[in-house]
Design an enzyme around this catalytic site. Structure first.
Site, PDB file in Angstrom:
ATOM      1  N   ASP A  97      -4.028  -9.321 -16.967  1.00  0.00           N
ATOM      2  CA  ASP A  97      -5.034 -10.375 -16.920  1.00  0.00           C
ATOM      3  C   ASP A  97      -6.158  -9.987 -17.876  1.00  0.00           C
ATOM      4  OD1 ASP A  97      -6.554 -12.607 -15.753  1.00  0.00           O
ATOM      5  OD2 ASP A  97      -5.227 -12.319 -14.043  1.00  0.00           O
TER       6      ASP A  97
ATOM      7  N   HIS B 207      -3.061 -16.844  -6.870  1.00  0.00           N
ATOM      8  CA  HIS B 207      -4.094 -16.251  -6.017  1.00  0.00           C
ATOM      9  C   HIS B 207      -5.302 -17.169  -5.811  1.00  0.00           C
ATOM     10  CE1 HIS B 207      -5.271 -15.832 -10.112  1.00  0.00           C
ATOM     11  NE2 HIS B 207      -6.487 -15.505  -9.743  1.00  0.00           N
ATOM     12  N   ASP B 208      -5.349 -18.307  -6.502  1.00  0.00           N
ATOM     13  CA  ASP B 208      -6.501 -19.210  -6.397  1.00  0.00           C
ATOM     14  C   ASP B 208      -6.253 -20.426  -5.514  1.00  0.00           C
ATOM     15  OD1 ASP B 208      -8.203 -17.748  -8.013  1.00  0.00           O
ATOM     16  OD2 ASP B 208      -7.563 -18.754  -9.852  1.00  0.00           O
TER      17      ASP B 208
ATOM     18  N   ASP C 136       0.844  -1.192   0.000  1.00  0.00           N
ATOM     19  CA  ASP C 136       0.000   0.000   0.000  1.00  0.00           C
ATOM     20  C   ASP C 136       0.883   1.247   0.000  1.00  0.00           C
ATOM     21  OD1 ASP C 136      -1.835   1.984   0.401  1.00  0.00           O
ATOM     22  OD2 ASP C 136      -2.277   1.453   2.496  1.00  0.00           O
TER      23      ASP C 136
ATOM     24  N   ASP D 246      -4.098   3.848   2.567  1.00  0.00           N
ATOM     25  CA  ASP D 246      -5.538   3.593   2.775  1.00  0.00           C
ATOM     26  C   ASP D 246      -5.835   2.136   3.120  1.00  0.00           C
ATOM     27  OD1 ASP D 246      -5.145   2.294   0.401  1.00  0.00           O
ATOM     28  OD2 ASP D 246      -6.662   3.406  -0.744  1.00  0.00           O
TER      29      ASP D 246
ATOM     30  N   ASP E 237      -8.051 -15.492 -18.594  1.00  0.00           N
ATOM     31  CA  ASP E 237      -8.853 -16.151 -17.564  1.00  0.00           C
ATOM     32  C   ASP E 237      -9.862 -17.139 -18.154  1.00  0.00           C
ATOM     33  OD1 ASP E 237      -9.593 -15.972 -14.651  1.00  0.00           O
ATOM     34  OD2 ASP E 237     -11.544 -15.477 -15.511  1.00  0.00           O
TER      35      ASP E 237
ATOM     36  N   GLU F  96      -5.416 -19.656 -19.083  1.00  0.00           N
ATOM     37  CA  GLU F  96      -5.807 -20.403 -17.902  1.00  0.00           C
ATOM     38  C   GLU F  96      -6.952 -21.301 -18.322  1.00  0.00           C
ATOM     39  OE1 GLU F  96      -7.840 -20.192 -13.549  1.00  0.00           O
ATOM     40  OE2 GLU F  96      -8.694 -19.317 -15.349  1.00  0.00           O
TER      41      GLU F  96
ATOM     42  N   ASN G 111      -0.350   4.493  -0.463  1.00  0.00           N
ATOM     43  CA  ASN G 111      -0.985   5.758  -0.063  1.00  0.00           C
ATOM     44  C   ASN G 111      -1.697   5.683   1.287  1.00  0.00           C
ATOM     45  OD1 ASN G 111      -3.234   4.302  -0.660  1.00  0.00           O
ATOM     46  ND2 ASN G 111      -3.968   5.615  -2.320  1.00  0.00           N
TER      47      ASN G 111
ATOM     48  N   ASP H  25      -1.636  -1.015  -3.864  1.00  0.00           N
ATOM     49  CA  ASP H  25      -1.905  -0.198  -5.044  1.00  0.00           C
ATOM     50  C   ASP H  25      -0.671  -0.078  -5.931  1.00  0.00           C
ATOM     51  OD1 ASP H  25      -0.235   1.673  -3.763  1.00  0.00           O
ATOM     52  OD2 ASP H  25      -1.950   2.485  -2.651  1.00  0.00           O
TER      53      ASP H  25
HETATM   54  C1  NOJ Z   1      -9.930 -17.816 -12.550  1.00  0.00           C
HETATM   55  C2  NOJ Z   1      -9.320 -16.744 -11.703  1.00  0.00           C
HETATM   56  O1  NOJ Z   1      -7.960 -17.013 -11.492  1.00  0.00           O
HETATM   57  C3  NOJ Z   1     -10.122 -16.700 -10.426  1.00  0.00           C
HETATM   58  O2  NOJ Z   1      -9.522 -15.911  -9.441  1.00  0.00           O
HETATM   59  C4  NOJ Z   1     -11.522 -16.240 -10.747  1.00  0.00           C
HETATM   60  O3  NOJ Z   1     -12.302 -16.295  -9.591  1.00  0.00           O
HETATM   61  C5  NOJ Z   1     -12.154 -17.118 -11.825  1.00  0.00           C
HETATM   62  N1  NOJ Z   1     -11.262 -17.419 -12.901  1.00  0.00           N
HETATM   63  C6  NOJ Z   1     -13.346 -16.436 -12.414  1.00  0.00           C
HETATM   64  O4  NOJ Z   1     -12.940 -15.311 -13.148  1.00  0.00           O
END
Ligand code: NOJ
Length: 562
Positions: free
Chosen positions: A103, A326-327, A26, A30, A200, A254, A28, A34
């Site tokens: 992305d 991140h998934d 972060d 908040d 995605d 993906e 700034n 960012d």
């Molecule tokens: C794959 C993405 O990596 C995930 O984070 C997202 O929730 C789903 N696709 C739907 O967009």
């Protein structure tokens, strides 16, 4: 041919760093990560030795799915900055010698996107009328995130399809106008100078004609055959590829549940539309389909999946390599051991960084961040985590239900990056938007910088070693001892040079008799995660009596082959 086009192959020698900006840094105050914070940390990213950055969605979004519900494709979310700040980050990354990919989320938009707001109005001469998938009657498909895949819209008087959350209506890619919109989005970012896209759920964008019912008794996965690798997928992707070709942009798909054979269609031959695909097979070594359906980790499953992709893509296509994003929950908490934190974190790095392909490192992975265990479901924010909790195993005791969330939630990958031992892990001077993992006092970048043998410096050493060797970049792959449940061993070979990777996944010390053809050879130790036990750079004879491997010991050795 433009200069960029000639150099598209750069990705084959690159290592990517993935930034989920909301939790990175972060700038700034908040409480939300960012692009100001990213700007300040680019030197750190570069210090890892990486060549490229993948940004998760940075666009305006109501955050029903943290950025994967986009309400404007050609702008930056005000939480993260603005287009000017993005350009500053892009330019600085380029100056530091790092490419930047964005992305691209085109299977669905946010329900707050202008196109959807217009589409809801219906009307024969409405240009947005067929931008989405509308029906008078729903079919029996389930969504991945929120119950049935159809939601009734009272304004339009029809149901719309959402394969993910209700606030993520699926675009109608059969509509040529929608495909033109996608091409304009590609051009917008490419003409600004970005170097490519991570795309995605790209294998879901073409749905089977007539949207037939799925297999009713199988929740969620029973309808996948109706939209995965659909009838027009390769035609549509060819249109997008053409635009990317004009700029020499790299495309990484993906594809949930992509098999290696279907991936080859995206990656090679006449239908080639992607440079790499993210495979999912190796992410189910401790679960079925999804982390929520947990089963005990088995190294053999991991090895089989990795080897399958290595062998099948050899000579035909290029692998992407990852253990975290991140998934998925954090890898040390899954395939490694929190008890042997440093050892297993470095062993996992060794296991995947030297495979053939392009490695991706997810923010925090390089310092060994682990899963967070929140005490109540109300503290979690991810839509799929909440959905799993309310939909499945509801009769189990609360502790058992929470345990499932602890080991499976995507939120574990989304806690703020741990920069130092100061308040809020140095992530923000404000109130962090999400919980900081309480282990930040020990696991953080500043502490790792002081540990020559720590995970961070080990990642740096992996990146450096990989980049220094044509054999590691381009050589063939061969697995040894595939049936060994505790050790992963493989060879990378180019002409007469070989690199042998040996990783123990055992929490105990174990003996390892080298397979035939290795004992008696002279070999040089190129990398070890036990530098006090073994001397890096030392040349020795591989012992007939084998090696005694300490818990999660890993090494890379170099030898000549005849
Ligand atoms: C794959 C993405 O990596 C995930 O984070 C997202 O929730 C789903 N696709 C739907 O967009």
């Amino acid at each position: 041919m433009s200069e960029k086009k000639e150099s598209r192959d750069w990705y084959k020698e690159a290592v990517f760093y993935q930034i989920w900006v909301r939790s990175f840094c972060d700038g700034n105050g908040d409480g939300i990560g960012d692009l100001y914070g990213v700007y300040d940390k680019l030197e750190y990213v570069k210090s890892l030795g990486v060549d490229a950055i993948w940004f998760n969605p940075l666009y305006p979004s109501p955050n029903a799915d943290y950025g994967y519900d986009i309400s404007d494709y050609c702008d930056i979310h005000p939480d993260y900055g603005d287009l000017d700040q993005f350009k500053k980050v892009l330019n600085k990354a380029h100056e530091l010698g790092m490419k930047v990919i964005m992305d691209l989320v085109i299977n669905h938009t946010s329900d707050e996107h202008k196109w959807f707001k217009e589409s809801r109005k219906g009307g024969d001469d409405n240009p947005y009328k067929d931008y989405y998938i509308w029906r008078d009657e729903p079919n029996n498909w389930d969504s991945f995130f929120e119950g049935k895949a159809w939601e009734f819209d009272s304004l339009r008087g029809q149901y719309y399809l959402h394969l993910f959350a209700k606030k993520q209506p699926d675009l109608n890619m059969d509509n040529p106008k929608v495909r033109e919109e996608v091409k304009n989005i590609l051009r917008f970012w490419l003409s600004m100078g970005v170097d490519g896209f991570r795309e995605d759920v790209i294998n879901f964008i073409s749905k089977k004609e007539g949207l037939p019912n799925g297999i009713g008794f199988l929740p969620v996965i029973g309808s996948i055959h109706n939209f995965k690798d659909g009838p027009h997928i390769h035609e549509y992707l060819a249109e997008f590829r053409k635009v990317c070709d004009e700029y020499g942009a790299v495309q990484i798909g993906e594809g949930p549940m992509t098999t290696v054979n279907t991936a080859l269609k995206y990656l090679s031959g006449d239908t080639k539309s992607m440079d790499m695909m993210f495979s999912f097979d190796h992410m189910t070594a401790d679960c079925l389909f999804t982390e929520y359906l947990h089963r005990p980790f088995k190294l053999i499953r991991l090895k089989n999946a990795l080897s399958k992709w290595q062998y099948k893509l050899a000579g035909k296509a290029w692998n992407s390599l990852y253990l975290e994003n991140h998934d998925h929950p954090r890898i040390i908490s899954r395939y490694g051991s929190e008890k042997y934190h440093r050892e297993s974190g470095t062993a996992l790095a060794t296991a995947y960084m030297f495979l053939k392909g392009t490695p991706f490192i997810y923010q925090g992975q390089e310092i060994g961040m682990t899963n967070i265990k929140l005490s109540s479901i109300d503290q979690y924010v991810d839509v799929s985590t909440k959905n799993n909790y309310i939909r499945y195993h509801v009769k189990d005791p609360i502790e058992a239900r929470l345990h499932r969330i602890h080991i499976s939630s995507r939120d574990s990958a989304r806690t703020p990056m741990q920069w130092d031992a100061s308040e809020n892990a140095g992530f923000t001077t404000g109130k962090p938007w999400f919980f900081v993992n309480p282990n930040y006092k020990d696991i953080n970048v500043a502490a790792e910088e002081e540990r020559p043998d720590g995970i961070l410096n080990y990642y740096r050493a992996c990146v450096k070693l990989r980049a220094s060797s044509k054999t590691l970049l381009r050589g063939s792959y061969k697995e040894y001892e595939p049936g060994n449940p505790l050790i992963y061993m493989y060879e990378r070979r180019l002409n007469k040079t070989s690199y042998i990777v040996i990783c123990s996944f055992s929490g105990e010390a174990i003996p390892f008799i080298l397979p035939k053809g290795f004992a008696g050879h002279s070999a040089k130790l190129m990398l070890t995660n036990y530098p006090r036990k073994r001397k890096q750079g030392e040349i020795g004879i591989l012992p007939k009596k084998g090696l005694r491997l300490s818990p999660y010991e890993a090494m890379v050795i170099k030898m000549k082959r005849v």
